[in-house]
Write an enzyme that holds these catalytic residues in place. Structure first.
Site, short mmCIF file in Angstrom:
data_model
loop_
_atom_site.label_atom_id
_atom_site.label_comp_id
_atom_site.label_asym_id
_atom_site.label_seq_id
_atom_site.Cartn_x
_atom_site.Cartn_y
_atom_site.Cartn_z
N ARG A 163 0.91 -1.24 -0.11
CA ARG A 163 -0.03 0.03 0.01
C ARG A 163 0.98 1.28 0.02
NH1 ARG A 163 -3.69 -0.89 5.18
NH2 ARG A 163 -1.76 -1.37 6.02
N ASP A 178 1.19 5.25 0.02
CA ASP A 178 0.32 6.26 0.67
C ASP A 178 0.09 7.53 -0.03
OD1 ASP A 178 0.59 5.07 3.20
OD2 ASP A 178 2.13 6.30 3.82
N ARG A 209 9.61 7.66 4.63
CA ARG A 209 9.88 9.28 4.79
C ARG A 209 9.98 9.65 6.07
NH1 ARG A 209 3.77 10.13 3.64
NH2 ARG A 209 4.09 12.31 3.98
#
Length: 250
Positions: A52, A54, A197
């Protein structure tokens, strides 16, 4: 007769999408693909992704799988899908696989890149993170190597994430100058939500002399997300490679 299983190799520009996974009242890559496949094949199709991404994250290479009750003309299907899909999603290959092959669970490694441009560049708007601050790339690489000595990365995981383990096996983490860009490449068997991140934000602190190697070691040991650096913007992040033991690159 059991359904036939196929892998899809695709890419997408993430700007318009609220990530990969289907959500109520939001446009996602999974939803867009399922709509296209269902329209073209004239039957409801469920697609399972390798992971998945973002909201706003891009994918240069993504894999997913779906099942079909009949044999598919793959070249024709690719042509028709790309004519139907929006311009920011492209399908490259459809690969027949074993009936128990799984796009998510069978992946042996995943690679991400994070792009930073130190000079304002309108042609990289929405495709990289514009950061004017001077960076000590050598220091950032030294700190990045610390990641290879750890397995528990709870400190870089999004809070309140429902996962069974925070363990990841990071195989590579390196910063390189690529033309006008500074690119961080990281490979692991799996990643936690928001992990890359948060790692980049922490390494940028080190590159700006706001953090030391010792401090990063303490962050890793703390298992506390609030101790790590801020998460950098999603639009600089790219999923670039997923590996499987039975899929060959073309």
């Amino acid at each position: 007769m059991l359904p036939l299983r196929y892998f899809i190799e695709l890419s997408y520009h993430g700007k318009r999408y609220h990530g990969w996974q289907r959500q109520p009242n939001a446009i996602t890559v999974q939803e867009s693909l399922e709509r296209a496949f269902s329209m073209v094949l004239r039957t409801p199709i469920h697609i399972t992704g390798a992971g998945r991404t973002d909201t706003g994250v891009h994918a240069k290479q993504m894999y997913a799988h779906f099942d079909s009750d009949s044999t598919i003309d793959r070249e024709n299907l690719i042509y028709r899908l790309n004519a139907f899909l929006p311009e920011d999603i492209a399908v490259y290959r459809i690969i027949p696989v074993a009936e128990d092959a799984h796009a998510r669970f069978d992946a042996t490694s995943r690679t991400y890149e994070y792009w930073i441009n130190p000079v304002k560049n309108p042609f990289l708007e929405g495709l990289s993170y514009y950061n004017r601050n001077p960076l000590n790339v050598e220091k950032m690489n030294e700190v990045a190597q610390l990641l290879l000595g750890y397995q528990d990365f709870q400190c870089f995981s999004k809070s309140k994430t429902d996962v069974k383990t925070y363990f990841c096996d990071i195989k590579n983490a390196v910063w390189e100058r690529c033309g006008d860009k500074l690119v961080f490449t990281i490979t692991a068997d799996r990643f936690l939500r928001n992990m890359v991140r948060a790692i980049v934000g922490t390494l940028l602190d080190a590159g700006q002399e706001k953090s030391s190697e010792e401090n990063v070691k303490n962050i890793l040991k703390s298992k506390n997300r609030s101790k790590a650096g801020v998460s950098v913007p999603a639009h600089g992040l790219y999923l670039t490679r997923i590996e499987y033991p039975y899929i060959k690159e073309e």
